[in-house]
Design a protein around this motif. Sequence first.
Motif, short mmCIF file in Angstrom:
data_model
loop_
_atom_site.label_atom_id
_atom_site.label_comp_id
_atom_site.label_asym_id
_atom_site.label_seq_id
_atom_site.Cartn_x
_atom_site.Cartn_y
_atom_site.Cartn_z
N PHE A 153 12.26 0.62 9.55
CA PHE A 153 11.66 1.15 8.33
C PHE A 153 12.05 2.62 8.19
O PHE A 153 11.65 3.44 9.03
CB PHE A 153 10.13 1.01 8.36
N ARG B 220 9.45 12.51 4.21
CA ARG B 220 9.34 12.32 5.66
C ARG B 220 10.64 11.69 6.14
O ARG B 220 11.18 10.81 5.48
CB ARG B 220 8.14 11.42 5.96
N SER C 219 -1.01 4.91 9.03
CA SER C 219 0.06 5.86 9.37
C SER C 219 0.08 6.13 10.87
O SER C 219 -0.09 7.26 11.32
CB SER C 219 -0.10 7.15 8.57
N LYS C 220 0.27 5.07 11.61
CA LYS C 220 0.35 5.19 13.08
C LYS C 220 1.33 4.11 13.52
O LYS C 220 1.14 2.93 13.19
CB LYS C 220 -1.03 4.95 13.68
N ALA C 221 2.41 4.54 14.21
CA ALA C 221 3.42 3.57 14.62
C ALA C 221 2.80 2.48 15.48
O ALA C 221 2.05 2.78 16.41
CB ALA C 221 4.54 4.28 15.38
N GLY C 222 3.04 1.23 15.15
CA GLY C 222 2.54 0.10 15.93
C GLY C 222 1.13 -0.33 15.54
O GLY C 222 0.59 -1.27 16.11
N ALA C 223 0.51 0.35 14.57
CA ALA C 223 -0.89 0.06 14.22
C ALA C 223 -1.01 -1.08 13.21
O ALA C 223 -2.12 -1.54 12.93
CB ALA C 223 -1.56 1.30 13.68
N ASN C 224 0.12 -1.55 12.67
CA ASN C 224 0.06 -2.59 11.64
C ASN C 224 0.62 -3.90 12.18
O ASN C 224 1.50 -3.89 13.03
CB ASN C 224 0.88 -2.15 10.43
N CYS D 230 1.51 4.14 0.09
CA CYS D 230 1.44 3.22 1.23
C CYS D 230 0.28 3.51 2.18
O CYS D 230 -0.31 2.59 2.73
CB CYS D 230 2.74 3.27 2.03
N HIS D 231 -0.01 4.79 2.39
CA HIS D 231 -1.04 5.16 3.38
C HIS D 231 -2.33 5.54 2.68
O HIS D 231 -2.30 6.26 1.71
CB HIS D 231 -0.58 6.35 4.24
N HIS E 275 11.57 6.18 6.57
CA HIS E 275 10.66 6.94 5.70
C HIS E 275 11.40 7.67 4.59
O HIS E 275 10.96 7.72 3.45
CB HIS E 275 9.87 7.97 6.52
N HIS F 107 12.22 5.95 1.42
CA HIS F 107 11.03 5.60 0.64
C HIS F 107 10.41 6.82 -0.03
O HIS F 107 9.99 6.75 -1.18
CB HIS F 107 10.01 4.89 1.53
N CYS G 203 3.31 9.49 -0.22
CA CYS G 203 2.68 8.92 0.97
C CYS G 203 1.52 7.99 0.60
O CYS G 203 1.34 6.93 1.20
CB CYS G 203 2.14 10.00 1.89
N ILE H 129 11.28 4.11 11.71
CA ILE H 129 10.39 3.43 12.67
C ILE H 129 10.83 1.98 12.82
O ILE H 129 11.03 1.28 11.81
CB ILE H 129 8.93 3.48 12.16
C1 HEC Z 1 6.80 2.58 1.54
C2 HEC Z 1 5.63 2.82 2.34
C3 HEC Z 1 5.45 4.14 3.05
C4 HEC Z 1 5.48 5.41 2.50
C5 HEC Z 1 5.71 5.82 1.06
C6 HEC Z 1 5.18 6.32 3.58
N1 HEC Z 1 5.01 5.62 4.74
FE1 HEC Z 1 4.46 6.39 6.54
N2 HEC Z 1 4.65 4.55 7.40
C7 HEC Z 1 4.98 3.39 6.74
C8 HEC Z 1 5.16 2.32 7.70
C9 HEC Z 1 5.55 0.89 7.38
C10 HEC Z 1 4.92 2.88 8.98
C11 HEC Z 1 5.00 2.18 10.34
C12 HEC Z 1 3.64 1.76 10.79
C13 HEC Z 1 3.69 0.87 12.02
O1 HEC Z 1 4.60 1.00 12.84
O2 HEC Z 1 2.79 0.05 12.15
C14 HEC Z 1 4.57 4.30 8.75
C15 HEC Z 1 4.21 5.20 9.74
C16 HEC Z 1 3.79 6.48 9.52
C17 HEC Z 1 3.31 7.40 10.54
C18 HEC Z 1 3.21 7.10 12.02
C19 HEC Z 1 4.53 7.50 12.64
C20 HEC Z 1 4.51 7.69 14.11
O3 HEC Z 1 5.64 7.84 14.66
O4 HEC Z 1 3.45 7.68 14.72
C21 HEC Z 1 3.01 8.59 9.92
C22 HEC Z 1 2.43 9.86 10.57
C23 HEC Z 1 3.33 8.42 8.52
N3 HEC Z 1 3.80 7.13 8.32
C24 HEC Z 1 3.21 9.42 7.57
C25 HEC Z 1 3.72 9.34 6.29
C26 HEC Z 1 3.79 10.47 5.38
C27 HEC Z 1 3.31 11.89 5.70
C28 HEC Z 1 4.36 9.99 4.22
C29 HEC Z 1 4.73 10.76 2.99
C30 HEC Z 1 5.61 11.92 3.21
C31 HEC Z 1 4.59 8.56 4.42
N4 HEC Z 1 4.22 8.22 5.69
C32 HEC Z 1 5.10 7.71 3.45
C33 HEC Z 1 5.11 3.25 5.37
C34 HEC Z 1 5.17 4.29 4.46
#
Ligand code: HEC
Length: 181
Positions: free
Chosen positions: A103, A86, A124-129, A117-118, A105, A108, A114, A90
Amino acid sequence: MRRFVAIALLLCSAAWAATSLWKPLQADGLRDPANPGLAFLQQPGDALSVLPRDTAGNLVNWVKAIDSGAINPRTNLFPETQVRIREDDIIVARFGSMPAVKFPHRQHTMWLDCTNCHEHLFKSKAGANRFSMQKILEGEQCGLCHGAVSFPLTECNRCHSVPNASLRRAAQAAAPAASSP
Ligand code: HEC
Ligand code: HEC
Ligand code: HEC
């Protein structure tokens, strides 16, 4: 001729200085120095000194190591495993006393799936944590890995990497009417 010897000695000592940044296995406090099996293992200095250098942790910048092609780790063991990358960045914390936290993606998902972490660690929602530096320092959230297996928490600027002023300017440019008095 003498000059060549001097240069050769200099190069040797530079190489020695580089490998000596890493403790030999006999002295790392983790292994039994009397174990004859140690002789068959590669020394950390030999393995790590050829990779892009960092200033902290195990002194290797692993992001650069992948990006530069210095290492090319296998992405999957089973052919049916779906490799997912990804690309978005963010901003997870802004307008505090420190520069904002970005942060990334991509950096990582080059190492992790995915599901590492998720959804159990981060939604997996921006701002949800709700992030907290206190929790991170206690080894939760980002601190589950950073300070344990990835670059240490003393590297503040690697996470707090975006000046708040630039975010304010961007917000203003996006909504000029709302921000003017
Ligand atoms: C190392 C940890 C980690 C990994 C691995 C990871 N993410 Fe995330 N992801 C996060 C964090 C931290 C956020 C930000 C959440 C927030 O803003 O509260 C996030 C946010 C997201 C969002 C919301 C983004 C938005 O703009 O709304 C999505 C969808 C998402 N991740 C999908 C994925 C997918 C699909 C994968 C694998 C390809 C992945 N993530 C791998 C940590 C991770
Ligand atoms: C692995 C990433 C990471 C590292 C390294 C890191 N932080 Fe943070 N930091 C965060 C996140 C995520 C937050 C957001 C929590 C919040 O909103 O309070 C945060 C929040 C903070 C806050 C509260 C918000 C603010 O800006 O006032 C302070 C203070 C802070 N960090 C200081 C530091 C200092 C000092 C260091 C280095 C010793 C450091 N951080 C290293 C990720 C990191
Ligand atoms: C599941 C483990 C894990 C979690 C959780 C995690 N990271 Fe990472 N992070 C890594 C790994 C692995 C790397 C790449 C190796 C390294 O740089 O040490 C990395 C690299 C990074 C980088 C370096 C990018 C670069 O270009 O140098 C930043 C910035 C970062 N993480 C921030 C965060 C923040 C902020 C959080 C929490 C919101 C977080 N990470 C949570 C494992 C994790």
